[in-house]
Write an enzyme that holds these catalytic residues in place. Structure first.
Site, short mmCIF file in Angstrom:
data_model
loop_
_atom_site.label_atom_id
_atom_site.label_comp_id
_atom_site.label_asym_id
_atom_site.label_seq_id
_atom_site.Cartn_x
_atom_site.Cartn_y
_atom_site.Cartn_z
N CYS A 187 0.87 -1.18 -0.15
CA CYS A 187 0.02 -0.03 0.04
C CYS A 187 0.78 1.19 0.03
O CYS A 187 1.76 1.24 0.62
CB CYS A 187 -0.92 0.11 1.39
SG CYS A 187 -1.98 1.50 1.15
N CYS A 194 -0.28 4.33 7.24
CA CYS A 194 -0.82 4.18 8.48
C CYS A 194 -0.12 3.70 9.32
O CYS A 194 0.25 2.51 9.03
CB CYS A 194 -2.39 3.74 8.15
SG CYS A 194 -3.44 4.08 7.10
N CYS A 240 -0.58 -0.39 10.36
CA CYS A 240 -0.86 -1.31 9.52
C CYS A 240 0.19 -2.36 8.84
O CYS A 240 1.13 -1.54 8.51
CB CYS A 240 -1.51 -0.69 8.13
SG CYS A 240 -2.23 -1.87 6.94
N CYS A 294 -16.84 -9.68 3.90
CA CYS A 294 -16.07 -8.26 3.83
C CYS A 294 -14.98 -8.47 2.97
O CYS A 294 -14.07 -9.02 3.15
CB CYS A 294 -15.46 -7.79 5.39
SG CYS A 294 -16.94 -7.92 6.62
N CYS A 351 -20.25 -6.42 2.14
CA CYS A 351 -19.38 -5.02 2.67
C CYS A 351 -18.12 -5.18 1.73
O CYS A 351 -17.28 -5.88 1.99
CB CYS A 351 -19.02 -5.25 4.25
SG CYS A 351 -18.59 -3.50 4.98
N CYS A 356 -20.37 1.11 7.56
CA CYS A 356 -19.45 0.41 8.74
C CYS A 356 -18.40 1.21 9.00
O CYS A 356 -17.52 1.37 8.05
CB CYS A 356 -19.13 -0.92 8.21
SG CYS A 356 -18.12 -1.95 9.23
N ARG A 393 -18.94 -4.64 16.78
CA ARG A 393 -18.27 -5.80 16.44
C ARG A 393 -16.70 -5.99 16.93
O ARG A 393 -16.18 -4.83 16.97
CB ARG A 393 -18.09 -5.81 14.89
CG ARG A 393 -17.53 -7.05 14.35
CD ARG A 393 -17.19 -7.08 12.71
NE ARG A 393 -18.51 -6.77 12.36
CZ ARG A 393 -18.33 -5.94 10.98
NH1 ARG A 393 -17.18 -5.95 10.33
NH2 ARG A 393 -19.64 -5.62 10.57
S1 SF4 Z 1 -5.21 0.63 6.63
FE1 SF4 Z 1 -3.01 -0.02 5.68
S2 SF4 Z 1 -3.87 -0.92 3.72
FE2 SF4 Z 1 -5.34 0.75 4.47
S3 SF4 Z 1 -4.93 2.81 3.33
FE3 SF4 Z 1 -3.81 2.42 5.55
S4 SF4 Z 1 -1.73 1.47 5.12
FE4 SF4 Z 1 -3.18 1.10 3.29
#
Ligand code: SF4
Length: 406
Positions: free
Chosen positions: A65, A69, A72, A109, A142, A202, A272
């Site tokens: 990605c 974040c 993550c 999901c 979802c 959600c 959840r």
């Molecule tokens: S949560 Fe993870 S997969 Fe989703 S946008 Fe952020 S870094 Fe990318």
């Protein structure tokens, strides 16, 4: 305890507590914990009986990605040794979804890593949803693809999606400390787009990133105001190779208090227990069922959960039952609100704005300082112990040759 009597009475009427009352739930002691669970349990049973909704995650595209974040394992620069693959073919995704439905899941999901989908990605997901609904027309779908551009939510709705997930994750004040590549406002905008297109919203949070009690209460009230129909409560999975790998701030008791606070603020909303259930609640998971009315079955996006059969046994042993495909999840008055929103008659409750928050599902991790360093100290009772032995990277199911865990 006056606080719990008040919260129970409000919850049974579907009323939202004050912010001070919500903060007081998080400040209760371990001696009071069973009373807190019992009070939240009364509210849960009022609106959801003893039903547990099972949801099944299919990671359509894993890792790589461009977003950052912190929590993550799929983020830019993540060193976590997760599965990395590009889009599953519709039949591959449908096979994984079928395993979840066969295991008792009512909702599938469909999640893909990335900032947001291209129009070609929407086509791919459209084909995938068709393959899933061909096999099982009743299954709820979802979709979670990140930030949406104009008209993409409408396309997903027209293609058969029932809901869109995009989590707010943490409070507006601290959002910039966990992610720099997009903003809290971006997330709110996507939830509003989804809700405006008639998709059920959600949107939830991640606890355990070093946030304060005030942050938790802020994000939970924001989710309520946005009219989220389901609120996934993730407990941070501190993946090795992510900036938050050393953030072991949660105890089972703290997790139960957080779940109870979320329930009191969202008495008639699907709550959840999401990612991190096994890692942080551990043997206390069954108590969580007395508060939440929904869990994920089996594995998460990049980490493994307990065996699907163990989930089912736990539900039965604790005296709960799996919610059937024909049963409504939300209480009738909430369903009415959702239907009104979907027909263009407005959104949320009278006090609510459209939408909820978003982002990807429970993938557990930014090169920025943990929230804890900037904003707070670890909460009292925090777990100083690193339990990275409990984090198991997913090696089965979607994107592998091995059967899914369901
Ligand atoms: S949560 Fe993870 S997969 Fe989703 S946008 Fe952020 S870094 Fe990318």
């Amino acid at each position: 305890m006056d606080l719990l009597d008040t919260l129970t009475a409000k919850g049974l009427r579907g009323e939202v507590p004050t912010r001070e009352e919500a903060l007081a739930v998080l400040a209760t002691t371990d001696d009071e914990l069973l009373d807190v669970v019992a009070a939240a349990g009364k509210v849960r049973r009022r609106w959801f009986g003893r039903r547990v909704k099972l949801n099944y995650l299919v990671n359509l595209k894993s890792g790589l990605c461009p977003e950052d974040c912190s929590y993550c394992s799929q983020r830019l620069g993540s060193k976590a040794e997760i599965l990395k693959y590009t889009w599953l073919k519709p039949d591959q995704a449908a096979d994984a979804a079928r395993a979840g439905v066969a295991g008792g899941a009512k909702r599938v999901c469909l999640v893909a890593s990335g900032r947001g989908p291209t129009d070609r990605d929407i086509d791919r997901v459209t084909d995938t949803m068709a393959a899933i609904k061909d096999a099982d027309p009743e299954v709820e779908i979802c979709v979670c693809l990140g930030l949406l551009s104009d008209n993409q939510a409408e396309r997903l709705k027209a293609a058969g999606a029932d809901a869109y997930n995009h989590n707010l994750n943490t409070s507006e004040n601290t959002y910039g400390a966990i992610t720099k590549t997009h903003t809290y406002a971006d997330r709110v905008d996507t939830v509003q787009k989804a809700h405006g297109a008639g998709l059920s919203a959600c949107s939830g949070l991640i606890a355990g990133m070093g946030e304060t009690d005030e942050d938790l209460v802020d994000v939970v009230f924001a989710l309520r105001e946005l009219g989220s129909d389901s609120v996934p409560v993730n407990f941070l999975i501190p993946f090795e190779g992510t900036p938050l790998a050393k953030e072991w701030n949660l105890t089972p008791q703290r997790c139960l208090r957080i779940l109870a606070m979320v329930r009191f603020v969202n008495p008639d909303t699907e709550v959840r227990i999401a990612g991190g259930r096994e890692v942080h609640l551990r043997t206390m998971q069954p108590l969580g069922l007395h508060i939440a009315n929904s869990i994920f079955l089996g594995d998460y996006l990049t980490s493994e959960g307990q065996a699907g059969q163990t989930d089912l046994d736990m539900i039965k042993d604790a005296g709960f039952e799996v919610e059937g495909a024909g049963e409504a999840t939300l209480p009738r008055h909430r369903a009415d609100v959702a239907e009104a929103a979907q027909s263009g008659g407005g959104c949320g409750t009278a006090a609510s704005a459209c939408g909820s928050g978003g982002g990807c599902g429970p993938c557990g991790g930014h090169e920025h300082a943990p929230l804890g360093e900037a904003t707070t100290v670890a909460p009292e009772g925090a777990n100083d112990e690193l339990r990275d032995d409990l984090v198991k990277v997913r090696r089965r199911g979607a994107g592998t040759e091995l059967a899914p865990n369901a």
